[in-house]
Design a protein around this motif. Sequence first.
Motif, PDB file in Angstrom:
ATOM      1  N   GLU A  56      76.811  86.149  28.372  1.00 38.23           N
ATOM      2  CA  GLU A  56      75.413  86.874  28.403  1.00 38.23           C
ATOM      3  C   GLU A  56      74.286  86.441  27.550  1.00 38.23           C
ATOM      4  OE1 GLU A  56      78.638  88.247  26.862  1.00 38.23           O
ATOM      5  OE2 GLU A  56      79.145  89.301  28.980  1.00 38.23           O
ATOM      6  N   ALA A  57      74.782  85.089  27.073  1.00 39.03           N
ATOM      7  CA  ALA A  57      73.757  84.382  26.264  1.00 39.03           C
ATOM      8  C   ALA A  57      72.715  83.832  27.312  1.00 39.03           C
ATOM      9  CB  ALA A  57      74.391  83.162  25.701  1.00 39.03           C
ATOM     10  N   THR A  58      71.347  83.859  26.636  1.00 37.18           N
ATOM     11  CA  THR A  58      70.234  83.543  27.294  1.00 37.18           C
ATOM     12  C   THR A  58      70.330  81.926  27.607  1.00 37.18           C
ATOM     13  OG1 THR A  58      68.648  83.189  25.344  1.00 37.18           O
ATOM     14  CG2 THR A  58      68.896  85.222  26.388  1.00 37.18           C
ATOM     15  N   ILE A  59      69.456  81.309  28.414  1.00 39.75           N
ATOM     16  CA  ILE A  59      69.240  79.931  28.768  1.00 39.75           C
ATOM     17  C   ILE A  59      68.581  79.285  27.272  1.00 39.75           C
ATOM     18  CG2 ILE A  59      67.726  78.201  29.832  1.00 39.75           C
ATOM     19  CD1 ILE A  59      68.162  79.681  32.424  1.00 39.75           C
ATOM     20  N   HIS A  60      67.642  80.288  26.750  1.00 39.55           N
ATOM     21  CA  HIS A  60      67.207  79.710  25.487  1.00 39.55           C
ATOM     22  C   HIS A  60      68.224  79.576  24.404  1.00 39.55           C
ATOM     23  CE1 HIS A  60      65.011  80.107  21.353  1.00 39.55           C
ATOM     24  NE2 HIS A  60      64.099  79.483  22.171  1.00 39.55           N
ATOM     25  N   GLU A  61      69.004  80.683  24.319  1.00 37.47           N
ATOM     26  CA  GLU A  61      70.122  80.506  23.234  1.00 37.47           C
ATOM     27  C   GLU A  61      71.211  79.071  23.509  1.00 37.47           C
ATOM     28  OE1 GLU A  61      71.102  84.872  22.221  1.00 37.47           O
ATOM     29  OE2 GLU A  61      71.608  84.380  24.004  1.00 37.47           O
ATOM     30  N   ALA A  62      71.357  78.914  24.739  1.00 34.04           N
ATOM     31  CA  ALA A  62      72.280  77.828  25.165  1.00 34.04           C
ATOM     32  C   ALA A  62      71.707  76.696  24.653  1.00 34.04           C
ATOM     33  CB  ALA A  62      72.652  77.994  26.424  1.00 34.04           C
ATOM     34  N   LEU A  63      70.342  76.259  24.999  1.00 31.66           N
ATOM     35  CA  LEU A  63      69.399  75.218  24.888  1.00 31.66           C
ATOM     36  C   LEU A  63      69.490  74.985  23.356  1.00 31.66           C
ATOM     37  CD1 LEU A  63      68.110  72.786  25.852  1.00 31.66           C
ATOM     38  CD2 LEU A  63      66.012  73.974  26.087  1.00 31.66           C
ATOM     39  N   ALA A  64      69.205  75.985  22.417  1.00 34.23           N
ATOM     40  CA  ALA A  64      69.094  76.026  20.979  1.00 34.23           C
ATOM     41  C   ALA A  64      70.355  75.542  20.524  1.00 34.23           C
ATOM     42  CB  ALA A  64      68.661  77.237  20.289  1.00 34.23           C
ATOM     43  N   ARG A  65      71.299  75.937  20.994  1.00 27.13           N
ATOM     44  CA  ARG A  65      72.900  75.682  20.478  1.00 27.13           C
ATOM     45  C   ARG A  65      72.994  74.047  20.867  1.00 27.13           C
ATOM     46  NH1 ARG A  65      77.022  80.239  20.152  1.00 27.13           N
ATOM     47  NH2 ARG A  65      78.409  78.359  19.757  1.00 27.13           N
ATOM     48  N   ILE A  66      72.622  73.838  22.033  1.00 27.88           N
ATOM     49  CA  ILE A  66      72.732  72.342  22.394  1.00 27.88           C
ATOM     50  C   ILE A  66      71.959  71.610  21.463  1.00 27.88           C
ATOM     51  CG2 ILE A  66      72.153  70.438  24.065  1.00 27.88           C
ATOM     52  CD1 ILE A  66      73.139  72.740  26.059  1.00 27.88           C
ATOM     53  N   ASN A  67      70.888  71.747  21.041  1.00 23.94           N
ATOM     54  CA  ASN A  67      69.765  71.038  20.114  1.00 23.94           C
ATOM     55  C   ASN A  67      70.362  71.185  18.779  1.00 23.94           C
ATOM     56  OD1 ASN A  67      68.038  70.216  22.169  1.00 23.94           O
ATOM     57  ND2 ASN A  67      66.656  72.102  21.812  1.00 23.94           N
ATOM     58  N   ALA A  68      71.133  72.203  18.604  1.00 24.76           N
ATOM     59  CA  ALA A  68      71.732  71.983  17.016  1.00 24.76           C
ATOM     60  C   ALA A  68      72.906  71.220  16.863  1.00 24.76           C
ATOM     61  CB  ALA A  68      71.852  73.732  16.779  1.00 24.76           C
ATOM     62  N   THR A  69      73.689  70.951  17.961  1.00 22.28           N
ATOM     63  CA  THR A  69      74.824  69.950  17.707  1.00 22.28           C
ATOM     64  C   THR A  69      74.519  68.733  18.145  1.00 22.28           C
ATOM     65  OG1 THR A  69      75.742  70.581  19.769  1.00 22.28           O
ATOM     66  CG2 THR A  69      76.034  72.068  18.082  1.00 22.28           C
ATOM     67  N   GLU A  70      75.136  67.604  18.156  1.00 19.63           N
ATOM     68  CA  GLU A  70      75.389  66.601  19.051  1.00 19.63           C
ATOM     69  C   GLU A  70      76.010  66.504  20.199  1.00 19.63           C
ATOM     70  OE1 GLU A  70      78.711  64.001  16.751  1.00 19.63           O
ATOM     71  OE2 GLU A  70      77.178  64.577  15.274  1.00 19.63           O
ATOM     72  N   HIS A  71      76.330  67.671  20.669  1.00 20.05           N
ATOM     73  CA  HIS A  71      76.950  67.689  21.954  1.00 20.05           C
ATOM     74  C   HIS A  71      75.998  68.200  23.081  1.00 20.05           C
ATOM     75  CE1 HIS A  71      80.813  67.249  19.929  1.00 20.05           C
ATOM     76  NE2 HIS A  71      80.336  68.346  19.217  1.00 20.05           N
ATOM     77  N   LEU A  72      76.076  67.779  24.052  1.00 25.03           N
ATOM     78  CA  LEU A  72      75.184  68.049  25.120  1.00 25.03           C
ATOM     79  C   LEU A  72      75.453  69.100  26.072  1.00 25.03           C
ATOM     80  CD1 LEU A  72      73.907  64.508  25.966  1.00 25.03           C
ATOM     81  CD2 LEU A  72      72.707  66.085  24.605  1.00 25.03           C
ATOM     82  N   LEU A  73      76.445  69.971  25.807  1.00 26.74           N
ATOM     83  CA  LEU A  73      76.928  70.919  26.610  1.00 26.74           C
ATOM     84  C   LEU A  73      77.614  72.174  25.691  1.00 26.74           C
ATOM     85  CD1 LEU A  73      80.289  71.290  26.645  1.00 26.74           C
ATOM     86  CD2 LEU A  73      80.023  68.992  27.607  1.00 26.74           C
ATOM     87  N   GLN A  74      77.341  73.241  26.582  1.00 21.41           N
ATOM     88  CA  GLN A  74      78.074  74.458  25.998  1.00 21.41           C
ATOM     89  C   GLN A  74      79.296  75.071  26.943  1.00 21.41           C
ATOM     90  OE1 GLN A  74      76.887  76.735  22.806  1.00 21.41           O
ATOM     91  NE2 GLN A  74      76.828  74.508  22.636  1.00 21.41           N
ATOM     92  N   LEU A  75      80.347  75.413  26.311  1.00 27.65           N
ATOM     93  CA  LEU A  75      81.404  76.016  27.069  1.00 27.65           C
ATOM     94  C   LEU A  75      81.161  77.630  27.164  1.00 27.65           C
ATOM     95  CD1 LEU A  75      84.350  74.045  25.280  1.00 27.65           C
ATOM     96  CD2 LEU A  75      83.172  73.562  27.332  1.00 27.65           C
ATOM     97  N   VAL A  76      81.131  78.336  28.198  1.00 27.61           N
ATOM     98  CA  VAL A  76      80.946  79.560  28.468  1.00 27.61           C
ATOM     99  C   VAL A  76      82.234  80.014  28.677  1.00 27.61           C
ATOM    100  CG1 VAL A  76      79.849  81.243  30.039  1.00 27.61           C
ATOM    101  CG2 VAL A  76      78.789  78.864  29.805  1.00 27.61           C
TER     102      VAL A  76
END
Length: 72
Positions: free
Chosen positions: A30-50
Amino acid sequence: MKLWPYAGPRKLGDMQTRDTNLKPLLIAPEATIHEALARINATEHLLQLVVDAEGRLLATVTDGDIRRALVE
């Protein structure tokens, strides 16, 4: 490399390696694209696991996936 002693099914949120805790990589569908991108930017990882509420992997989303979706 063995990640943990096998004791039956485990959730991704419980998975840890010696150097990495995966919880910062987990995001709800349910997360937004903005939330996913913010989390990617906040970590050194370039992906999120849904993952769903049970911790089952549904998909992965990368910074490249987000860039391509924004351009289309």
